[in-house]
Design a protein around this motif. Structure first.
Motif, PDB file in Angstrom:
ATOM      1  N   ILE A 211      10.593  28.530  37.477  1.00  0.00           N
ATOM      2  CA  ILE A 211       9.882  28.275  38.716  1.00  0.00           C
ATOM      3  C   ILE A 211       9.962  26.790  38.985  1.00  0.00           C
ATOM      4  O   ILE A 211       9.605  25.970  38.148  1.00  0.00           O
ATOM      5  N   SER A 212      10.447  26.454  40.151  1.00  0.00           N
ATOM      6  CA  SER A 212      10.559  25.054  40.527  1.00  0.00           C
ATOM      7  C   SER A 212       9.601  24.793  41.681  1.00  0.00           C
ATOM      8  O   SER A 212       9.720  25.394  42.742  1.00  0.00           O
ATOM      9  N   ILE A 213       8.655  23.920  41.444  1.00  0.00           N
ATOM     10  CA  ILE A 213       7.652  23.597  42.450  1.00  0.00           C
ATOM     11  C   ILE A 213       7.842  22.149  42.878  1.00  0.00           C
ATOM     12  O   ILE A 213       7.926  21.256  42.044  1.00  0.00           O
ATOM     13  N   LYS A 214       7.924  21.950  44.176  1.00  0.00           N
ATOM     14  CA  LYS A 214       8.070  20.592  44.691  1.00  0.00           C
ATOM     15  C   LYS A 214       6.718  19.902  44.606  1.00  0.00           C
ATOM     16  O   LYS A 214       5.710  20.434  45.049  1.00  0.00           O
ATOM     17  N   GLY A 215       6.691  18.752  44.005  1.00  0.00           N
ATOM     18  CA  GLY A 215       5.449  17.998  43.869  1.00  0.00           C
ATOM     19  C   GLY A 215       5.058  17.314  45.163  1.00  0.00           C
ATOM     20  O   GLY A 215       5.770  17.381  46.174  1.00  0.00           O
ATOM     21  N   THR A 216       3.927  16.627  45.143  1.00  0.00           N
ATOM     22  CA  THR A 216       3.437  15.949  46.347  1.00  0.00           C
ATOM     23  C   THR A 216       4.241  14.695  46.651  1.00  0.00           C
ATOM     24  O   THR A 216       4.305  14.255  47.796  1.00  0.00           O
ATOM     25  N   GLY A 217       4.831  14.105  45.615  1.00  0.00           N
ATOM     26  CA  GLY A 217       5.538  12.853  45.808  1.00  0.00           C
ATOM     27  C   GLY A 217       4.595  11.658  45.846  1.00  0.00           C
ATOM     28  O   GLY A 217       5.033  10.515  45.973  1.00  0.00           O
ATOM     29  N   LEU A 218       3.291  11.921  45.744  1.00  0.00           N
ATOM     30  CA  LEU A 218       2.305  10.843  45.742  1.00  0.00           C
ATOM     31  C   LEU A 218       1.988  10.451  44.309  1.00  0.00           C
ATOM     32  O   LEU A 218       1.885  11.302  43.439  1.00  0.00           O
ATOM     33  N   ARG A 219       1.825   9.180  44.097  1.00  0.00           N
ATOM     34  CA  ARG A 219       1.480   8.692  42.773  1.00  0.00           C
ATOM     35  C   ARG A 219       0.043   9.060  42.450  1.00  0.00           C
ATOM     36  O   ARG A 219      -0.852   8.859  43.254  1.00  0.00           O
ATOM     37  N   CYS A 220      -0.174   9.638  41.278  1.00  0.00           N
ATOM     38  CA  CYS A 220      -1.495  10.142  40.905  1.00  0.00           C
ATOM     39  C   CYS A 220      -2.506   9.016  40.713  1.00  0.00           C
ATOM     40  O   CYS A 220      -3.634   9.106  41.170  1.00  0.00           O
ATOM     41  N   LYS A 221      -2.086   7.965  40.060  1.00  0.00           N
ATOM     42  CA  LYS A 221      -3.041   6.892  39.734  1.00  0.00           C
ATOM     43  C   LYS A 221      -3.643   6.320  41.014  1.00  0.00           C
ATOM     44  O   LYS A 221      -2.930   5.945  41.927  1.00  0.00           O
ATOM     45  N   ASP A 222      -4.943   6.288  41.070  1.00  0.00           N
ATOM     46  CA  ASP A 222      -5.736   5.763  42.193  1.00  0.00           C
ATOM     47  C   ASP A 222      -5.675   6.631  43.448  1.00  0.00           C
ATOM     48  O   ASP A 222      -6.259   6.275  44.452  1.00  0.00           O
ATOM     49  N   SER A 223      -4.968   7.767  43.425  1.00  0.00           N
ATOM     50  CA  SER A 223      -4.916   8.645  44.587  1.00  0.00           C
ATOM     51  C   SER A 223      -5.874   9.817  44.455  1.00  0.00           C
ATOM     52  O   SER A 223      -6.272  10.397  45.451  1.00  0.00           O
ATOM     53  N   VAL A 224      -6.211  10.182  43.230  1.00  0.00           N
ATOM     54  CA  VAL A 224      -7.082  11.330  43.020  1.00  0.00           C
ATOM     55  C   VAL A 224      -8.528  10.855  43.075  1.00  0.00           C
ATOM     56  O   VAL A 224      -8.942   9.983  42.320  1.00  0.00           O
ATOM     57  N   LYS A 225      -9.289  11.462  43.983  1.00  0.00           N
ATOM     58  CA  LYS A 225     -10.685  11.043  44.164  1.00  0.00           C
ATOM     59  C   LYS A 225     -11.684  12.094  43.697  1.00  0.00           C
ATOM     60  O   LYS A 225     -12.822  11.791  43.432  1.00  0.00           O
ATOM     61  N   GLU A 226     -11.265  13.356  43.610  1.00  0.00           N
ATOM     62  CA  GLU A 226     -12.196  14.400  43.190  1.00  0.00           C
ATOM     63  C   GLU A 226     -11.483  15.387  42.268  1.00  0.00           C
ATOM     64  O   GLU A 226     -10.256  15.402  42.200  1.00  0.00           O
ATOM     65  N   ASN A 227     -12.270  16.183  41.561  1.00  0.00           N
ATOM     66  CA  ASN A 227     -11.724  17.146  40.591  1.00  0.00           C
ATOM     67  C   ASN A 227     -10.791  16.453  39.605  1.00  0.00           C
ATOM     68  O   ASN A 227      -9.675  16.904  39.361  1.00  0.00           O
ATOM     69  N   PHE A 228     -11.257  15.359  39.059  1.00  0.00           N
ATOM     70  CA  PHE A 228     -10.418  14.542  38.197  1.00  0.00           C
ATOM     71  C   PHE A 228     -11.218  14.116  36.973  1.00  0.00           C
ATOM     72  O   PHE A 228     -12.362  13.675  37.096  1.00  0.00           O
ATOM     73  N   GLU A 229     -10.626  14.279  35.793  1.00  0.00           N
ATOM     74  CA  GLU A 229     -11.242  13.806  34.552  1.00  0.00           C
ATOM     75  C   GLU A 229     -10.364  12.708  33.981  1.00  0.00           C
ATOM     76  O   GLU A 229      -9.187  12.937  33.712  1.00  0.00           O
ATOM     77  N   GLN A 230     -10.923  11.549  33.818  1.00  0.00           N
ATOM     78  CA  GLN A 230     -10.177  10.445  33.223  1.00  0.00           C
ATOM     79  C   GLN A 230     -10.399  10.456  31.721  1.00  0.00           C
ATOM     80  O   GLN A 230     -11.531  10.569  31.259  1.00  0.00           O
ATOM     81  N   LEU A 231      -9.326  10.356  30.970  1.00  0.00           N
ATOM     82  CA  LEU A 231      -9.415  10.360  29.511  1.00  0.00           C
ATOM     83  C   LEU A 231      -9.385   8.937  28.973  1.00  0.00           C
ATOM     84  O   LEU A 231      -8.579   8.122  29.409  1.00  0.00           O
ATOM     85  N   PRO A 232     -10.218   8.667  27.998  1.00  0.00           N
ATOM     86  CA  PRO A 232     -10.152   7.350  27.351  1.00  0.00           C
ATOM     87  C   PRO A 232      -8.821   7.218  26.602  1.00  0.00           C
ATOM     88  O   PRO A 232      -8.414   8.135  25.892  1.00  0.00           O
ATOM     89  N   THR A 233      -8.158   6.088  26.764  1.00  0.00           N
ATOM     90  CA  THR A 233      -6.864   5.908  26.105  1.00  0.00           C
ATOM     91  C   THR A 233      -6.995   5.870  24.591  1.00  0.00           C
ATOM     92  O   THR A 233      -6.043   6.175  23.877  1.00  0.00           O
ATOM     93  N   SER A 234      -8.185   5.533  24.078  1.00  0.00           N
ATOM     94  CA  SER A 234      -8.364   5.508  22.627  1.00  0.00           C
ATOM     95  C   SER A 234      -8.262   6.910  22.015  1.00  0.00           C
ATOM     96  O   SER A 234      -8.078   7.046  20.812  1.00  0.00           O
ATOM     97  N   LEU A 235      -8.329   7.950  22.848  1.00  0.00           N
ATOM     98  CA  LEU A 235      -8.147   9.319  22.377  1.00  0.00           C
ATOM     99  C   LEU A 235      -6.728   9.527  21.834  1.00  0.00           C
ATOM    100  O   LEU A 235      -6.503  10.337  20.937  1.00  0.00           O
ATOM    101  N   ASN A 236      -5.772   8.762  22.344  1.00  0.00           N
ATOM    102  CA  ASN A 236      -4.379   8.880  21.889  1.00  0.00           C
ATOM    103  C   ASN A 236      -4.240   8.623  20.392  1.00  0.00           C
ATOM    104  O   ASN A 236      -3.417   9.256  19.726  1.00  0.00           O
ATOM    105  N   ASN A 237      -5.022   7.683  19.863  1.00  0.00           N
ATOM    106  CA  ASN A 237      -4.901   7.382  18.435  1.00  0.00           C
ATOM    107  C   ASN A 237      -5.369   8.531  17.555  1.00  0.00           C
ATOM    108  O   ASN A 237      -4.899   8.682  16.434  1.00  0.00           O
ATOM    109  N   TYR A 238      -6.280   9.346  18.041  1.00  0.00           N
ATOM    110  CA  TYR A 238      -6.700  10.527  17.281  1.00  0.00           C
ATOM    111  C   TYR A 238      -5.508  11.466  17.080  1.00  0.00           C
ATOM    112  O   TYR A 238      -5.354  12.073  16.027  1.00  0.00           O
ATOM    113  N   VAL A 239      -4.664  11.564  18.116  1.00  0.00           N
ATOM    114  CA  VAL A 239      -3.451  12.387  18.013  1.00  0.00           C
ATOM    115  C   VAL A 239      -2.418  11.674  17.145  1.00  0.00           C
ATOM    116  O   VAL A 239      -1.839  12.273  16.243  1.00  0.00           O
ATOM    117  N   ARG A 240      -2.194  10.389  17.388  1.00  0.00           N
ATOM    118  CA  ARG A 240      -1.216   9.620  16.608  1.00  0.00           C
ATOM    119  C   ARG A 240      -1.510   9.665  15.116  1.00  0.00           C
ATOM    120  O   ARG A 240      -0.598   9.741  14.298  1.00  0.00           O
TER     121      ARG A 240
END
Length: 152
Positions: A7-36
């Motif tokens: 299935i190929s879905i065409k994206g919005t072409g809009l950059r996500c960062k700073d464009s999403v205003k609602e229904n958005f959960e921001q993750l702390p970048t320090s969470l990455n080290n738990y995975v690393r």
């Protein structure tokens, strides 16, 4: 006979960062080290975000059922959800306890991850193992570039 479909879905072409205003959960970048550091798996991060979404600011905790988490995870098995929860609890990212009002119901407190420095101080051996792995990968990449330059 089963056929594989892509299935190929065409994206919005809009950059996500700073464009999403609602229904958005921001993750702390320090969470990455738990995975690393191997404390949690990448799928656990998704479950962490689901619990963040279910967290109720009025009550201060989340209370989704395992079945709800399974459905929201795209049909993950009961065991997968339980193992992810266990890893999140062991990593100190989620606190789980029985509800006082409903004894058969679990409630989840979703905590912020530790800072990189705090986490490294708690699990120095995992931090060191990751740094050694990182150095090995960087050395491998350097050798690959050198071999490519010799060919060209």
């Amino acid at each position: 006979m089963k056929t594989n479909q892509t299935i190929s879905i065409k994206g919005t072409g809009l950059r996500c960062k700073d464009s999403v205003k609602e229904n958005f959960e921001q993750l702390p970048t320090s969470l990455n080290n738990y995975v690393r550091f191997g404390l949690i798996k990448p799928n656990d991060v998704y479950l962490y975000t689901l619990l963040m979404q279910y967290d109720n600011a009025t009550y201060g905790y989340a209370w989704p059922s395992i079945e709800t988490l399974q459905m929201d995870s795209g049909g993950a098995s009961d065991g997968t959800i339980r193992q992810s929860l266990k890893r999140l609890v062991c990593a100190g990212l989620v606190r789980r306890m029985k509800s006082k009002l409903y004894p058969n119901k679990m409630i989840y407190y979703v905590d912020l991850p530790l800072t990189n420095e705090e986490l490294k101080a708690i699990v120095p051996e995992k931090s060191k193992a990751y740094e050694e792995y990182r150095e090995k990968m960087l050395d491998r990449a350097k050798m690959d570039r050198e071999r490519l330059n010799q060919i060209v």
